[in-house]
Design a protein around this motif. Sequence first.
Motif, PDB file in Angstrom:
ATOM      1  N   GLY A  71      -4.473 -38.187  16.006  1.00  0.00           N
ATOM      2  CA  GLY A  71      -4.013 -38.631  14.913  1.00  0.00           C
ATOM      3  C   GLY A  71      -2.851 -39.460  14.986  1.00  0.00           C
ATOM      4  O   GLY A  71      -2.534 -40.145  16.106  1.00  0.00           O
ATOM      5  N   GLY A  80      -6.329 -34.402  16.884  1.00  0.00           N
ATOM      6  CA  GLY A  80      -5.288 -34.743  15.550  1.00  0.00           C
ATOM      7  C   GLY A  80      -4.742 -33.374  15.235  1.00  0.00           C
ATOM      8  O   GLY A  80      -3.811 -33.341  14.308  1.00  0.00           O
ATOM      9  N   ASP A 124       0.008 -33.471  18.025  1.00  0.00           N
ATOM     10  CA  ASP A 124       0.470 -34.841  18.518  1.00  0.00           C
ATOM     11  C   ASP A 124       1.070 -34.973  19.746  1.00  0.00           C
ATOM     12  O   ASP A 124       1.006 -35.840  20.542  1.00  0.00           O
TER      13      ASP A 124
END
Length: 260
Positions: free
Chosen positions: A150, A197, A200
């Motif tokens: 992400g 994603g 993180d």
Amino acid sequence: MMRVFRAAALEAGERILQIYEADDFAVKAKSDQSPVTEADEAADALISARLRAEFPDLPLVTEEQAASHDLSADSFLIVDPLDGTKEFIQRRGDFTVNIAWVDKGVPLRGVVYAPAKGRLFYTDADGTSVEETGPFDPQIPGPVTPIRVGRPDNAALMVVASKSHRDAATDDYISRYGVADLKSAGSSLKFCLVATGEADLYPRLGRTMEWDTAAGDAVLRGAGGRMVRFEDHQPFVYGKPGFGNGFFIAFAPGVELKPA
């Protein structure tokens, strides 16, 4: 290679689930007092036989075969046939089958299969990572979706930490970040959550072995993620003597890493 890895992981996962769903299964203690089950041993035998037949010239390192821990090679296969044995014993489902190929210190190809979760992640032929959706046939690959880390918001990070090994030092380190969500997960699934994603940042302030991390690291790298040493944020390498790991941080680029 990935065709073989994928089939071996799925076949081992099927055997693991047969034992997992039984009324009872045998649990023993290894020399370091960590648990090992008949599922670890059955999966190890299945995967090892297949890999040795298909890749006779590549050294094989596997958690369950102590003699392999003394090997030294630039290019090798490395296997954890059942990562998350504690989750398996407690029937929590967060366990995985991990198979990877390491070359010159870097895990280039890997498969992570979570049979009880029905999730299968691997690097494809060009090294990019995908998640396959079931039903899983060992001989016929199903639909795959490319996965990508992400774009982290450093004021609202999604963090994942170990379910069985989280401690005060880990919590203290995580507290230095702006955290929107903190979840716990077992085994190498944590790498895959960063790769897709769904998280993180995954810091690990505890001892692991290279067979615990190589396959998940390969999937993470193939999805654009990174893994570095905790103490100095330098590249994390494989093939170390004894295959022991130091502390590490797995993350999506864009996370502003805090000092150790």
